[in-house]
Scaffold this active site. Structure first.
Site, PDB file in Angstrom:
ATOM      1  N   SER A  69       0.978  -1.175   0.197  1.00 60.59           N
ATOM      2  CA  SER A  69       0.066  -0.063   0.009  1.00 60.59           C
ATOM      3  C   SER A  69       0.733   1.158  -0.590  1.00 60.59           C
ATOM      4  CB  SER A  69      -0.803  -0.310   1.306  1.00 60.59           C
ATOM      5  OG  SER A  69      -1.695   1.155   0.853  1.00 60.59           O
ATOM      6  N   LYS A  71      -1.306  -1.208  -4.443  1.00 59.22           N
ATOM      7  CA  LYS A  71      -2.330  -0.448  -4.223  1.00 59.22           C
ATOM      8  C   LYS A  71      -1.562   1.201  -3.783  1.00 59.22           C
ATOM      9  CE  LYS A  71      -4.568   0.161   0.089  1.00 59.22           C
ATOM     10  NZ  LYS A  71      -4.652  -0.964   1.248  1.00 59.22           N
ATOM     11  N   LYS A 107      -2.707   4.699  -2.804  1.00 59.83           N
ATOM     12  CA  LYS A 107      -4.171   5.982  -2.159  1.00 59.83           C
ATOM     13  C   LYS A 107      -4.165   7.081  -3.015  1.00 59.83           C
ATOM     14  CE  LYS A 107      -3.675   3.675   2.188  1.00 59.83           C
ATOM     15  NZ  LYS A 107      -5.091   3.701   2.642  1.00 59.83           N
ATOM     16  N   ASP A 165      -6.763   3.017  -3.456  1.00 62.10           N
ATOM     17  CA  ASP A 165      -7.493   3.325  -1.555  1.00 62.10           C
ATOM     18  C   ASP A 165      -8.187   4.826  -1.955  1.00 62.10           C
ATOM     19  OD1 ASP A 165      -8.550   2.611   0.853  1.00 62.10           O
ATOM     20  OD2 ASP A 165      -6.947   1.818   1.662  1.00 62.10           O
ATOM     21  N   GLU A 193     -11.100   0.565  -3.589  1.00 59.31           N
ATOM     22  CA  GLU A 193     -11.062   0.695  -2.009  1.00 59.31           C
ATOM     23  C   GLU A 193     -11.547   1.803  -1.556  1.00 59.31           C
ATOM     24  OE1 GLU A 193      -7.627  -1.689  -0.165  1.00 59.31           O
ATOM     25  OE2 GLU A 193      -8.605  -0.559   1.293  1.00 59.31           O
ATOM     26  N   ASP A 253     -13.766  -1.500   3.258  1.00 56.56           N
ATOM     27  CA  ASP A 253     -12.719  -1.744   4.199  1.00 56.56           C
ATOM     28  C   ASP A 253     -13.492  -1.481   5.697  1.00 56.56           C
ATOM     29  OD1 ASP A 253     -10.682  -1.156   6.175  1.00 56.56           O
ATOM     30  OD2 ASP A 253      -9.123  -0.413   4.664  1.00 56.56           O
ATOM     31  N   LYS A 307     -10.220  -6.826   7.501  1.00 56.05           N
ATOM     32  CA  LYS A 307      -8.761  -6.761   9.042  1.00 56.05           C
ATOM     33  C   LYS A 307      -9.369  -7.003  10.581  1.00 56.05           C
ATOM     34  CE  LYS A 307      -7.444  -2.098   6.278  1.00 56.05           C
ATOM     35  NZ  LYS A 307      -7.390  -1.276   6.653  1.00 56.05           N
ATOM     36  N   GLY A 350      -4.085  -4.119   5.592  1.00 57.89           N
ATOM     37  CA  GLY A 350      -2.804  -3.380   6.548  1.00 57.89           C
ATOM     38  C   GLY A 350      -3.308  -2.629   7.184  1.00 57.89           C
TER      39      GLY A 350
HETATM   40  O1  OSB Z   1      -7.110   1.796   4.196  1.00 57.17           O
HETATM   41  O2  OSB Z   1      -5.610   0.387   4.070  1.00 57.17           O
HETATM   42  C1  OSB Z   1      -6.190   1.243   4.453  1.00 57.17           C
HETATM   43  C2  OSB Z   1      -3.178   2.397   6.721  1.00 57.17           C
HETATM   44  C3  OSB Z   1      -3.418   2.715   7.684  1.00 57.17           C
HETATM   45  C4  OSB Z   1      -5.194   2.757   7.681  1.00 57.17           C
HETATM   46  C5  OSB Z   1      -6.524   2.397   7.049  1.00 57.17           C
HETATM   47  C6  OSB Z   1      -5.355   1.802   6.285  1.00 57.17           C
HETATM   48  C7  OSB Z   1      -3.604   1.651   5.679  1.00 57.17           C
HETATM   49  C8  OSB Z   1      -3.284   0.771   4.854  1.00 57.17           C
HETATM   50  C9  OSB Z   1      -1.206   0.457   5.224  1.00 57.17           C
HETATM   51  O3  OSB Z   1      -3.125   0.781   3.976  1.00 57.17           O
HETATM   52  C10 OSB Z   1      -1.720  -0.359   4.916  1.00 57.17           C
HETATM   53  C11 OSB Z   1      -0.126  -1.217   5.410  1.00 57.17           C
HETATM   54  O4  OSB Z   1       0.903  -1.041   4.878  1.00 57.17           O
HETATM   55  O5  OSB Z   1       0.234  -1.284   6.651  1.00 57.17           O
HETATM   56 MG    MG Z   2      -8.099   0.889   3.264  1.00 60.69          MG
END
Ligand code: OSB
Ligand code: MG
Length: 382
Positions: free
Chosen positions: A135, A161, A163, A188, A213, A238, A262, A290
């Site tokens: 991510s 992925k 953001k 995401d 996402e 999510d 999660k 994550g």
């Molecule tokens: O939306 O998946 C998410 C991190 C913190 C809060 C929300 C998210 C995330 C990540 C990071 O996308 C995922 C990771 O590398 O742990």
């Molecule tokens: Mg997410």
């Protein structure tokens, strides 16, 4: 399984690089670890709540409060048949899934050790190797993003992925797609858009994304069904999915075609397996999300990802992407094929570096059951 001791610790851990999402930038994590001693065996869990209530409604501090004042009093000194029984003891505490998960998952680790099984086996996992993606946070320019994607692909990761948020979406993602026409790519938004942005989000359809996402509000399943009817890209939920009933509702109204699972968000391994099973019955694939976890949360994610319906690469990546030094050994390593080998030793299968944990700890509270005392368990706090 008698719960003899519960220790709650808050650690400060500095991320190697800041992580930016549509809801803010994280530099330092405030991580809660839960240590339980059950029949003489130590189990570990991690609370994945964020520092501010901007991903969901929980924070490090709300979790400290709920664990100390409500969860521990219900569990300390209890004799359980299994870790999953703790979920029913905690059912009348509404919400606070991440707080519950931190404690319940520590009990799962202990139960696996007591039974001489890896946690993956105890959960019913069927894989010995899991597939990994990464991510990537928001970047200043499309060029900077493309460079990061290239580095992660060189490390072997199977899915990228990225953001997104309004103003940092089409240009950035198109640049990545132009440079890498064939990679498995997803985005995401962490709830950064509204239904009225549907025409704009529609433009992402051309980029052949695996999924989009959580584009809309964190707690709004229905609007996602309206958006999914207007775009071709698969929506993955999510934030919206906190239990199996949410998953079923989302699938039935057509709000998503994929679910990010999660452990913290759904309240721990017992609930996560229920979400997993509902999705499997409905032919909806899941993958492991994550929360910038330390090695302990990461090890729980690896065990969960061995369940059969985890058919897409997760956001479970190498320890060294996050931390100068992780709190477990060995650290989590990713193969050049973008996979993680699942440990086979009892419990989580990674050792906790106690000395490092102590160095990083900023506050502690512990409770001990007096098992044989008249009047039942009591708690002591320090
Ligand atoms: O939306 O998946 C998410 C991190 C913190 C809060 C929300 C998210 C995330 C990540 C990071 O996308 C995922 C990771 O590398 O742990
Ligand atoms: Mg997410």
């Amino acid at each position: 399984m008698t719960i003899e001791t519960i220790v709650l610790r808050e650690l400060r851990m500095c991320l190697k690089a800041p992580f930016e999402t549509s809801f803010g930038v994280t530099h330092n994590r405030r991580i809660l670890l839960v240590e339980v001693i059950v029949d003489g065996v130590t189990g570990w869990g991690e609370v994945t709540a964020t520092e501010s209530p901007s991903y969901n409604s929980e924070t490090t501090d709300t979790a400290w409060h709920i664990i100390s004042d409500f969860i521990v009093p219900r569990l300390i000194g209890q004799d359980l048949d299994s870790a999953s029984q703790s979920a029913s003891l905690l059912a009348t505490i509404r919400g606070h899934q991440m707080a519950k998960a931190g404690v319940e998952n520590a009990l799962w680790d202990a139960e696996a050790q007591l039974k001489g099984l890896s946690l993956a086996k105890l959960l019913g996992g069927t894989r010995n190797e899991i597939v990994c993606g990464v991510s990537l946070g928001l970047r200043d320019t499309p060029e900077a993003l493309v460079r990061r994607v290239e580095e992660e692909l060189c490390s072997g990761y199977q899915r990228i992925k990225v953001k997104i948020k309004p103003g940092k979406d089409l240009d950035c993602i198109s640049a990545v797609r132009r440079r890498f026409p064939d990679i498995v790519l997803s985005v995401d938004a962490n709830s950064a858009y509204e239904l009225k942005d549907a025409d704009h989000l529609n433009k992402l359809d051309e980029l052949n994304l695996l999924m989009m996402e959580q584009p809309l509000q964190w707690d709004d399943i229905y609007s996602h069904s309206e958006l999914q009817a207007k775009i071709n890209t698969a929506i993955c939920l999510d934030e919206c999915i906190n239990n199996a009933a949410h998953a079923l509702a989302a699938i039935e109204v057509g709000a998503c075609r994929i679910i990010n699972l999660k452990l913290g968000r759904v309240g721990g391994h017992t609930s996560a397996r229920q979400v997993h099973d509902v999705c499997q019955e409905q032919s909806i694939p899941v993958w492991c999300g994550g929360m910038l976890e330390s090695g302990i949360g990461r090890a729980h994610n690896i065990a969960m990802s061995t369940l059969p319906n985890f058919t897409l690469p997760g956001d479970v990546s190498a320890s060294q992407r996050y931390w100068a030094e992780d709190i477990i050994e060995p650290e989590v390593k990713v193969t050049s094929r973008g996979t993680i080998w699942v440990p086979e030793s009892p419990g989580l299968g990674y050792a906790v570096k106690r000395e490092l944990v102590n160095q990083l700890t900023v506050r502690t509270r512990d409770w001990r059951a007096r098992i044989h005392a008249l009047g039942g368990p009591f708690q002591r706090s320090s």
